[in-house]
Each structure stands twice: as C-alpha cells, then as structure tokens.
Enzyme design. Structure first.
Site, PDB file in Angstrom:
ATOM      1  N   ARG A 209     -19.425  -7.172  25.314  1.00 24.89           N
ATOM      2  CA  ARG A 209     -19.021  -8.121  26.039  1.00 24.89           C
ATOM      3  C   ARG A 209     -18.533  -9.525  25.289  1.00 24.89           C
ATOM      4  O   ARG A 209     -17.750 -10.269  25.774  1.00 24.89           O
ATOM      5  CB  ARG A 209     -19.770  -8.463  27.218  1.00 24.89           C
ATOM      6  CG  ARG A 209     -19.784  -7.408  28.178  1.00 24.89           C
ATOM      7  CD  ARG A 209     -21.106  -7.742  29.185  1.00 24.89           C
ATOM      8  NE  ARG A 209     -22.382  -7.593  28.418  1.00 24.89           N
ATOM      9  CZ  ARG A 209     -23.490  -7.932  28.829  1.00 24.89           C
ATOM     10  NH1 ARG A 209     -23.511  -8.209  30.038  1.00 24.89           N
ATOM     11  NH2 ARG A 209     -24.412  -8.212  27.852  1.00 24.89           N
TER      12      ARG A 209
ATOM     13  N   GLU B 181     -26.130 -16.227   5.240  1.00 20.95           N
ATOM     14  CA  GLU B 181     -26.483 -14.961   5.773  1.00 20.95           C
ATOM     15  C   GLU B 181     -27.117 -14.893   6.846  1.00 20.95           C
ATOM     16  O   GLU B 181     -27.823 -16.083   7.477  1.00 20.95           O
ATOM     17  CB  GLU B 181     -27.205 -14.286   4.587  1.00 20.95           C
ATOM     18  CG  GLU B 181     -26.594 -14.000   3.356  1.00 20.95           C
ATOM     19  CD  GLU B 181     -25.367 -13.190   3.798  1.00 20.95           C
ATOM     20  OE1 GLU B 181     -25.308 -11.950   4.094  1.00 20.95           O
ATOM     21  OE2 GLU B 181     -24.293 -13.646   3.065  1.00 20.95           O
TER      22      GLU B 181
ATOM     23  N   ASP C  30     -29.543 -13.581  -2.070  1.00 18.96           N
ATOM     24  CA  ASP C  30     -28.070 -13.338  -2.217  1.00 18.96           C
ATOM     25  C   ASP C  30     -27.417 -13.290  -3.646  1.00 18.96           C
ATOM     26  O   ASP C  30     -26.696 -12.588  -4.126  1.00 18.96           O
ATOM     27  CB  ASP C  30     -27.493 -13.995  -1.075  1.00 18.96           C
ATOM     28  CG  ASP C  30     -26.148 -13.747  -1.179  1.00 18.96           C
ATOM     29  OD1 ASP C  30     -25.565 -12.832  -0.641  1.00 18.96           O
ATOM     30  OD2 ASP C  30     -25.354 -14.608  -1.531  1.00 18.96           O
TER      31      ASP C  30
ATOM     32  N   ALA D  23       0.943  -1.242   0.066  1.00 20.88           N
ATOM     33  CA  ALA D  23       0.032   0.061  -0.160  1.00 20.88           C
ATOM     34  C   ALA D  23       0.859   1.162   0.266  1.00 20.88           C
ATOM     35  O   ALA D  23       0.451   2.329  -0.489  1.00 20.88           O
ATOM     36  CB  ALA D  23      -1.033  -0.041   1.364  1.00 20.88           C
TER      37      ALA D  23
ATOM     38  N   VAL E 260     -18.998  -9.623  -3.843  1.00 18.30           N
ATOM     39  CA  VAL E 260     -19.158 -10.626  -5.157  1.00 18.30           C
ATOM     40  C   VAL E 260     -18.395 -11.794  -5.017  1.00 18.30           C
ATOM     41  O   VAL E 260     -16.893 -11.529  -5.289  1.00 18.30           O
ATOM     42  CB  VAL E 260     -19.469 -10.226  -6.522  1.00 18.30           C
ATOM     43  CG1 VAL E 260     -19.715 -11.171  -7.768  1.00 18.30           C
ATOM     44  CG2 VAL E 260     -20.437  -9.139  -6.683  1.00 18.30           C
TER      45      VAL E 260
ATOM     46  N   ARG F 271     -22.317  -4.731  18.217  1.00 20.89           N
ATOM     47  CA  ARG F 271     -23.360  -4.376  19.101  1.00 20.89           C
ATOM     48  C   ARG F 271     -23.115  -4.986  20.626  1.00 20.89           C
ATOM     49  O   ARG F 271     -23.306  -4.231  21.483  1.00 20.89           O
ATOM     50  CB  ARG F 271     -24.586  -4.971  18.718  1.00 20.89           C
ATOM     51  CG  ARG F 271     -25.260  -4.723  17.477  1.00 20.89           C
ATOM     52  CD  ARG F 271     -26.410  -5.401  17.257  1.00 20.89           C
ATOM     53  NE  ARG F 271     -26.036  -6.849  16.878  1.00 20.89           N
ATOM     54  CZ  ARG F 271     -26.434  -7.696  16.194  1.00 20.89           C
ATOM     55  NH1 ARG F 271     -27.807  -7.595  15.773  1.00 20.89           N
ATOM     56  NH2 ARG F 271     -26.088  -9.010  15.861  1.00 20.89           N
TER      57      ARG F 271
ATOM     58  N   LYS G  28     -25.418 -10.174  -6.130  1.00 20.26           N
ATOM     59  CA  LYS G  28     -24.235 -10.385  -6.564  1.00 20.26           C
ATOM     60  C   LYS G  28     -24.153 -10.283  -8.209  1.00 20.26           C
ATOM     61  O   LYS G  28     -23.450  -9.628  -8.766  1.00 20.26           O
ATOM     62  CB  LYS G  28     -23.697 -11.653  -6.362  1.00 20.26           C
ATOM     63  CG  LYS G  28     -23.187 -11.670  -4.723  1.00 20.26           C
ATOM     64  CD  LYS G  28     -23.043 -13.224  -4.372  1.00 20.26           C
ATOM     65  CE  LYS G  28     -22.621 -13.300  -2.798  1.00 20.26           C
ATOM     66  NZ  LYS G  28     -22.618 -14.579  -2.198  1.00 20.26           N
TER      67      LYS G  28
END
Ligand code: NDP
Ligand code: HSE
Length: 440
Positions: free
Chosen positions: A48, A190, A201, A33, A132, A45, A205
């Site tokens: 813990r 998913e 799905d 990079a 994809v 979310r 794609k």
C-alpha cells in the site's frame, strides 16, 4: 529484438531510483544495450506504500520469491539489502539460471565467494558496481580500466554518511547525533546506521575493492574496522589547526608481510585532493605501478547516483547475454582459478603515523616523561603542540604527531603513558596517513 525482462527486489531508495532512471532514459539505455530493458515485476513488503517512481506496466508483488521464480525474468536486481533473505534470494535466482545485479555490499563482502562460485557453475553474471561508492564506476575502473597495472594501494572515502557527518561537525560545529538524523532523512544511511558510523559499511566496500585489486578472495571478517562514533569535535578542530582533515578512510595495501585491510578515522594533510572531498561525496585513490596515483570522485549514495551504477550493470549484463560464459570479465577481475590467498596483516603489524591527544598536568617534567616513553619504543615525534589550560582545569591538552611506527609499539606506548600519574585521561589516538604519491 525482444525486450529483456527484469525483476526488481525492493522498491526503496535505490529500487525507486532505478525504476525512475530506467523509465526516463529508456531510449538511450536501449540504444546502448542493444535491447529494451523492461521491468516486468517488482517486490516490496508493503503493497500500500506510495512509491516515489512511475509504476506503470510493473506488476508489484509482496513475495520476492515470486520474482526469482518467474520464468519470464532473465535478470534479477536485488535491492533489499542486508544478509538475509538477500543471500537466499540471490542464490535461488542463480540456481534458476538468472543473472543478478545487486547494490548490496554487505552481501557481496560476506557471501561473495559462495555467490560467485554458484554463478560460475551456472554460467550467469553477478554484477555489483553499485555496491562500492554508489555512482562512481570504481569496480569497472579497477577491474577493466586498470587491468594492466599491479595495484599497490587504495585509499577511499567510501561511506557517504560518515563523510557527511564529519564535514558538518567541522564546518558547522554540529552534533554527531543531529547530523546522523539528517543523513538518515536524506537516504544515505543504512537501515541500521551502526553499519555506517562504526565503519562496517566501509569495511564491506573495502573488502570488495581489495579482492578485485589484488586478486584475493573476499575476506571481510579479517578487515580491521573502527568507526567515527568516538571522535570528538575537539580532535576534528585540532587536526584542522595542524593542517589536517579527519576522514574515515578505507585502506588496502600490499606489503611484503601481507595485505593491509583497514578502516579507521585518519588525519590527511589538507593539501591532498582527497582531504577536500566533503559532504556525502565519495572518492577512491588507486595507486597502480604503471599509471601512478588516480582518483575517482562522485556521489557515493542516494537514489539516482546509485541507480546510475545499477543501470550500467544492467546494460553490461544485457550486452553479454549472448556471449560465451567463459569469455566474460571475471567477477573478481582475476580468473577464478588465478586468485591467490594472500594473508591479511593483523592491525598490530600495520605501520602508520599517529595523532595523539593527552591531558597532562601543567607542571615541569611531564612532557619529558612522555617523550622518554616514545623514544624507548622507537617512536619519533614529528611535532608537539601544547594548548592553553581551560578555565578551572589543572591539565592541558597536548597534541603529538608521530612518524610511522608499528601499531603494537604505539599500543605499548599509550599503555605506559596512561599509567603516568601526570596524565589525566585516556589518550585519544587517530592514525595519520600522508598518502604521498610515491607511497609503496
Ligand atoms: P531501502 O530500505 O530504502 O529499501 C529496501 C526495500 O526492500 C524496500 O522496498 C523494502 O520494502 C524491501 N524489503 C526490506 N526488507 C525486506 C524483506 N525482508 N523482504 C522483502 N523485501 C524487503 O534500502 P535502499 O534502497 O537504501 O538500499 C538497497 C540496497 O542498496 C542495500 O543493499 C544498500 O546497502 C544498497 N545501497 C544503498 C545506497 C543508498 O544511497 N541508499 C547506496 C548504495 C548502495 P518496503 O518498501 O515495502 O518497506
Ligand atoms: N550508507 C551508505 C553510505 C550508502 O552512507 O555511504 C552507500 O553505500
């Protein structure tokens, strides 16, 4: 050079895979990079929950908006999934001048036109290689590697969960529901597995692939979508006996009338390379007018294969941080003002071959009635196979393979066949594609 600070939204399967790959290959990645890529902040979310990746140096927060509003962060990596709050978060990140990397095909297929327009205005990049076929660099291959071609068609196994289920059903005679649970345990499926098994799905794609292949806007709502939940083990086995494999294929093809954009279970001759892509692996066949047929194969899901694509996008973004926004590779391969709004063909106008399974009374004249209906609608038969009756049953399974015909003619033929008193159940129909290299 100063490190580039990034923020990750979501630390689930792909989020943790990305953190692990960035940590393990840090040196190689910064050599490529040109700068160190440092994860400054991440959101999840449940603070813990034990994370399956090294968290040293990463500030974990619960509120994803804290990440997209953090002035130190230059690139936001969205790995939450779904439409909302992902859409709002990505649009806010763009509005705040941040580049975005996402693996979220649902988001790009549904809201990509809006997201790319916003990014264009702000001069930031939105990269979506992982959206994809997981780890396969198919976006880059089509957008850049095949840029000299007129792409004629693409056919892909682009849902690992379905391919895994179909492979286990064929090899182990396993039950659909049991294999689905295993795919969920392995992290392929998913959050809502109906997206996988009903072909949604794969349609997300395919929508993205069609846009970058043909230079058209994203048209997910017009894609024809049929999943594998109604496929029986019987059909998978009969197909095998006839020399075919059943795969959930996404097909995008240019025709004179418009673009075919369809996802459905498909019989493919077993001698084709793509018919032998098994388990959770993905493969995409791309036919370009100059290069001919090409096939891209690899892991379509899972933590690190997907992270491989996410990190490649990060490297691309970091490399171009200083480039003039007008001289970057366009989001959808074609310059935004050069997209053309080709119509998507309704499925009734699409031509394919078919596999039909009927349950017919075992008596003279029944097949003649069926073949008369097919002939009346201009449908040529490729082969017919009659199986032995099952013990105690007065009907026999009859398998018919047809030549190419428009879907509307086949719909009419099936409706007429099902009305015959000698036909005992609904006709099972699976589309069949030979995928010949010279298919146009
Ligand atoms: P996971 O469900 O494993 O992870 C989702 C993460 O997002 C979790 O960390 C979760 O927090 C957090 N999250 C979920 N909902 C919210 C919300 N409403 N607000 C804030 N945070 C939230 O998903 P995956 O990693 O499997 O998938 C991520 C993306 O990558 C999806 O777009 C998916 O389609 C795509 N993708 C996935 C592949 C795979 O193999 N799994 C392959 C290719 C693409 P918490 O952990 O606390 O619950
Ligand atoms: N659920 C998806 C699949 C994950 O099974 O292919 C990869 O996009």
């Amino acid at each position: 050079m100063k490190p580039v600070k990034i923020g990750i939204l979501g630390l689930g399967t792909v989020g943790c895979g990305t953190v692990s790959v960035l940590a393990r290959n840090a040196l190689e990645i910064s050599r490529r990079a040109g700068r160190e890529i440092r994860i400054a902040q991440a959101s999840a979310r449940d603070l813990r929950k034990k994370r399956a990746c090294p968290m040293e140096g990463i500030q974990l927060v619960q509120d994803p908006y804290e990440v997209v509003r953090n002035p130190e962060i230059e690139v936001v990596v969205e790995l939450i999934g779904g439409y909302e709050p992902a859409r709002e978060l990505v649009l806010e990140a763009i509005a705040n001048g941040k580049h975005v990397v996402t693996a979220n095909k649902a988001l790009i297929a549904m809201y990509g036109n809006e997201i790319f327009a916003a990014a264009q205005k702000k001069g930031v990049m939105v990269a979506f290689e992982a959206a994809v076929a997981g780890g396969i660099p198919i976006i880059k291959a089509v957008r850049e590697g095949l840029a000299g071609n007129r792409i004629e068609w693409m056919a892909g196994i682009i849902n690992g969960t379905c391919n895994f289920i179909l492979t286990e059903m064929r090899d182990k005679g396993a039950d659909f529901a049991d294999v689905l649970k295993e795919a969920q345990r392995l992290g392929y499926a998913e959050t809502d597995p109906t997206f996988d098994v009903e072909g949604i799905d794969a349609a997300h794609k395919l929508t993205i692939l069609a846009a970058i292949a043909f230079g058209i806007p994203l048209k997910f709502k017009q894609a024809y979508t049929e999943g594998i939940s109604k496929l029986t083990r019987l059909d998978v086995q009969y197909a095998e006996k006839l020399g075919y494999r059943v795969k959930l294929l996404g097909i995008a093809r240019r025709t004179n009338g418009g673009v075919e954009l369809r996802v459905h279970p498909t019989l493919i001759p077993e001698r084709r390379l793509i018919a032998n892509v098994d388990g959770a692996m993905n493969a995409v066949l791309v036919k370009g007018d100059a290069v001919g047929p090409t096939m891209f194969y690899g892991a379509g899901a899972g933590a690190e294969p997907t992270a491989s694509a996410v990190v490649a996008d990060l490297v691309d973004v970091v490399r171009t941080l200083t480039a003039d926004p007008n001289n970057r590779v366009p989001h959808l391969a074609f310059q935004p003002d050069a997209l053309v709004d080709l119509p998507i063909l309704p499925i009734e106008e699409v031509e394919t071959s078919y596999y039909l399974r009927l349950h017919a009374l075992d008596k003279p004249g029944v097949l003649a009635e069926v073949t008369r209906i097919l002939a009346d609608l201009g449908i040529s038969i490729e082969s017919i196979l009659q199986k032995e009756p099952q013990a105690g049953e007065d009907s026999v399974p009859v398998i018919i393979l047809t030549q190419r015909v428009k879907e509307k003619n086949m719909n009419e033929a099936i409706a007429r066949i099902e009305k015959l008193s000698s036909i005992k159940a609904k006709v099972a129909r699976i589309r069949l594609e030979h995928l010949n290299p010279d298919w146009k």
